[in-house]
Design a protein around this motif. Structure first.
Motif, short mmCIF file in Angstrom:
data_model
loop_
_atom_site.label_atom_id
_atom_site.label_comp_id
_atom_site.label_asym_id
_atom_site.label_seq_id
_atom_site.Cartn_x
_atom_site.Cartn_y
_atom_site.Cartn_z
N PRO A 24 -56.89 -46.64 0.47
CA PRO A 24 -57.04 -47.58 1.59
C PRO A 24 -55.70 -48.21 1.98
CG PRO A 24 -57.74 -48.62 -0.45
CD PRO A 24 -57.38 -47.19 -0.79
N PHE A 25 -55.56 -48.48 3.27
CA PHE A 25 -54.37 -49.19 3.73
C PHE A 25 -54.73 -49.98 4.99
CE2 PHE A 25 -54.24 -45.32 6.18
CZ PHE A 25 -53.74 -45.70 7.41
N GLY A 55 -53.35 -49.91 -0.72
CA GLY A 55 -54.09 -50.32 -1.90
C GLY A 55 -54.12 -49.23 -2.96
N ASP A 56 -54.78 -49.55 -4.06
CA ASP A 56 -54.96 -48.58 -5.14
C ASP A 56 -55.95 -47.51 -4.71
OD1 ASP A 56 -53.26 -49.98 -6.87
OD2 ASP A 56 -54.90 -51.27 -7.54
N PRO A 57 -55.76 -46.28 -5.20
CA PRO A 57 -56.72 -45.22 -4.89
C PRO A 57 -58.12 -45.59 -5.38
CG PRO A 57 -54.75 -44.31 -5.91
CD PRO A 57 -54.64 -45.81 -6.02
N VAL A 91 -70.68 -45.27 -0.53
CA VAL A 91 -69.26 -44.92 -0.52
C VAL A 91 -68.53 -45.78 0.51
CG1 VAL A 91 -67.61 -43.09 0.05
CG2 VAL A 91 -69.61 -42.57 -1.38
N THR A 92 -69.10 -45.89 1.71
CA THR A 92 -68.48 -46.69 2.76
C THR A 92 -68.36 -48.15 2.35
OG1 THR A 92 -69.34 -45.18 4.43
CG2 THR A 92 -68.66 -47.35 5.20
N HIS A 93 -69.34 -48.65 1.63
CA HIS A 93 -69.31 -50.04 1.15
C HIS A 93 -68.09 -50.26 0.24
CE1 HIS A 93 -70.75 -53.95 -0.13
NE2 HIS A 93 -70.62 -53.56 -1.39
N HIS A 94 -67.83 -49.32 -0.67
CA HIS A 94 -66.67 -49.43 -1.56
C HIS A 94 -65.37 -49.43 -0.75
CE1 HIS A 94 -68.52 -49.17 -5.55
NE2 HIS A 94 -69.39 -48.34 -5.02
N LEU A 97 -65.00 -52.81 1.12
CA LEU A 97 -64.55 -53.90 0.25
C LEU A 97 -63.05 -53.80 -0.04
CD1 LEU A 97 -67.47 -54.19 -2.33
CD2 LEU A 97 -66.97 -55.69 -0.39
N ALA A 98 -62.57 -52.58 -0.27
CA ALA A 98 -61.14 -52.39 -0.52
C ALA A 98 -60.31 -52.79 0.70
CB ALA A 98 -60.86 -50.95 -0.91
#
Length: 119
Positions: A24-25, A55-57, A91-94, A97-98
């Motif tokens: 994520p970025f 962000g972190d992978p 998956v989209t929720h994770h 949040l990121a």
């Protein structure tokens, strides 16, 4: 976010057996650097700041694998079911949040650098 990113992750796993890594970025300033509807700006504008925070992978393998264990299907040509759509949403929720976490971090960075008066 809609569940398109979730579908891409699930379908990639279904096709290859490998869960893709999502990195994520967030960015700030790109709308000034490359205006969306201004065709006169083919190249970025000089000296226009753009901030990018990466962000972190995200490891979504456990979410996707749990879905396929429950479904007992791995075939690419299997029709999409409501359970698949539930997995897309998870998956989209994770990812959401990121991205929200990164946006909060970006807001704090901009506030520290520019002060409270900046847009």
């Amino acid at each position: 976010l809609r569940w398109g990113v979730g579908r891409l992750v699930v379908d990639a796993y279904r096709q290859s057996g490998i869960c893709p890594t999502i990195v994520p970025f967030v960015h700030r300033g790109m709308h000034i650097n490359l205006p969306r509807h201004d065709e006169s700006h083919v190249l970025p504008l000089p000296r226009t700041p753009v901030r990018i925070l990466v962000g972190d992978p995200l490891d979504l393998k456990s979410v996707v694998e749990a879905h396929f264990r429950a479904q007992e299907k791995n075939s690419w040509d299997t029709p999409i079911t409501p359970r698949d759509e539930d997995c897309y949403e998870k998956v989209t929720h994770h990812v959401r949040l990121a991205l929200l976490d990164l946006q909060i971090q970006m807001d704090a960075i901009v506030l520290d650098e520019e002060g409270p008066e900046s847009p």
